[in-house]
Design an enzyme around this catalytic site. Structure first.
Site, PDB file in Angstrom:
ATOM      1  CD  GLU A 178      -2.922   1.316   2.502  1.00  0.00           C
ATOM      2  OE1 GLU A 178      -2.643   0.449   3.371  1.00  0.00           O
ATOM      3  OE2 GLU A 178      -3.610   2.190   2.415  1.00  0.00           O
ATOM      4  CE  LYS A 223      -5.810  -0.341   1.644  1.00  0.00           C
ATOM      5  NZ  LYS A 223      -6.383  -1.005   2.775  1.00  0.00           N
TER       6      LYS A 223
HETATM    7  P1  13P Z   1      -9.382   4.178   4.091  1.00  0.00           P
HETATM    8  O1  13P Z   1     -10.223   3.263   2.930  1.00  0.00           O
HETATM    9  O2  13P Z   1     -10.203   4.678   5.205  1.00  0.00           O
HETATM   10  O3  13P Z   1      -8.469   4.831   3.522  1.00  0.00           O
HETATM   11  O4  13P Z   1      -8.414   2.980   4.933  1.00  0.00           O
HETATM   12  C1  13P Z   1      -7.794   1.787   4.091  1.00  0.00           C
HETATM   13  C2  13P Z   1      -6.722   1.679   4.898  1.00  0.00           C
HETATM   14  O5  13P Z   1      -6.353   0.444   4.983  1.00  0.00           O
HETATM   15  C3  13P Z   1      -5.432   2.845   5.167  1.00  0.00           C
HETATM   16  O6  13P Z   1      -4.211   2.005   5.331  1.00  0.00           O
END
Ligand code: 13P
Length: 342
Positions: A178, A223
């Site tokens: 991510e 992600k």
């Molecule tokens: P949000 O969808 O609230 O951005 O959170 C996703 C997430 O796992 C952030 O690390």
């Protein structure tokens, strides 16, 4: 026999399903609970999360995996059932956030580096024993209209993501990678074009680092943020967000990656669903496109629940609705009409 990484990754992006990000750190969940005037305790955090994981039909039909926080993966519900077992009983996979948060990066004012690599090999082994089959590590990329991010900060975060991903795969755990280019950071007045450029730059660095670390692309999930203008300067249409996000991903994400599960990043609930749906309706892509939402799956449920036992059914209904809307979006079938039917 241990499941193959590729099979776990495919399960996470199964048709019409996505990930529930319920891995808020103790500090973040406290802020969420403050909005409903609820004290954050081990018990209230457990009961809230059990409410979500016990939403049977939504969990079974729309949710492929749940990202947990270290405390939650060790908790038992009030009835004595481990929360990981509750998730597994619905058919979803338990996952775990393994980073230790974004901290100021020395010599890079306004930028951060995500910590948590020390001891990660051993922690992953323990999480595997506790039932986790996938993990998450979030890198935060600051963005403004001109100077941020620096190349150095992007590269160092990409390298940390790559080292995390390689360690996960060694442990039989699928890494969710991510790199979040912030939508709701400060100053938050950047254009969608600027977000496009920074997201392309970030994803190029991330995939270069993953290749150097010998990460198997078939056994990971990306992600990312959607390509969108800053929260204080929102002008882009739904069509433009979808078109620029798809273009950015097609330029940077190898087809060997089985799936891309977006974060919601502070977008409105319906807005996040609509963006995802329009992208999926645009036709087949090299990878599955789905959701890994935190706020956009949970905000309505927290508000409807309000921390009260008598509102558990209302909280579950709100969660089920958002999960259903995002299921439709993952199929490219979300509509405003469906959104209004609760
Ligand atoms: P949000 O969808 O609230 O951005 O959170 C996703 C997430 O796992 C952030 O690390």
């Amino acid at each position: 026999m241990a499941e193959r990484l590729e099979d776990i990754a495919h399960k996470l992006v199964a048709e019409g399903k996505g990930i529930l990000a319920a891995d808020e750190s103790t500090g973040t969940i406290q802020k969420r609970f403050e909005t409903i005037g609820l004290k954050s305790t081990g018990e209230s955090r457990r009961d809230y999360r059990d409410m979500l994981f016990s939403t049977k039909q939504a969990m079974r039909d729309y949710i492929s995996g749940v990202i947990l926080y270290d405390e939650t993966i060790r908790q038992q519900a009030a009835d004595g059932v481990a929360l990981t077992e509750r998730i597994a009983a619905s058919g979803a996979l338990p996952g775990i956030k393994v980073d230790a948060g974004a901290k100021p990066l020395a010599a890079f004012a306004g930028e951060t580096i995500t910590q948590g690599l020390d001891g990660l090999r051993e922690r992953l082994q323990e999480y595997y024993r506790l039932g986790a089959r996938f993990a998450k590590w979030r890198a935060v990329i600051a963005i403004d209209s001109a100077a941020l991010p620096s190349c150095g900060a992007v590269r160092q975060n990409a390298q940390a993501l790559a080292r995390y991903a390689a360690l996960c795969q060694e442990a039989g755990i699928v890494p969710v990678v991510e790199p979040e280019v912030l939508m709701d950071g400060k100053p938050g007045n950047h254009t969608i074009g600027r977000c496009y450029d920074v997201t392309v730059q970030t994803l190029r660095e991330v995939f270069a680092a993953l290749a150097e670390a010998r990460v198997k692309l078939e056994g990971m999930i990306l992600k990312p943020n959607m390509v969108i203008d800053g929260k204080g300067a929102r002008k882009a249409s739904v069509a433009e967000v979808a078109e620029k996000t798809l273009r950015c991903l097609r330029e940077t994400v190898p087809a060997a990656v089985p799936g891309i599960a977006f974060l919601s990043g502070g977008q409105g609930d319906a807005e996040a669903s609509e963006h995802l749906s329009v992208m999926n309706a645009a036709g087949p892509q090299p990878w599955k496109l789905t959701f890994s939402f935190g706020r956009a799956l949970q905000a309505a449920a927290i508000a409807a629940w309000g921390g009260r036992r008598e509102n558990i059914a209302a909280g579950q209904r709100a969660f089920a609705h958002r999960a259903h809307m995002n299921h439709l979006a993952a199929l490219g079938q979300w509509t405003e009409k469906a959104e209004k039917q609760t």
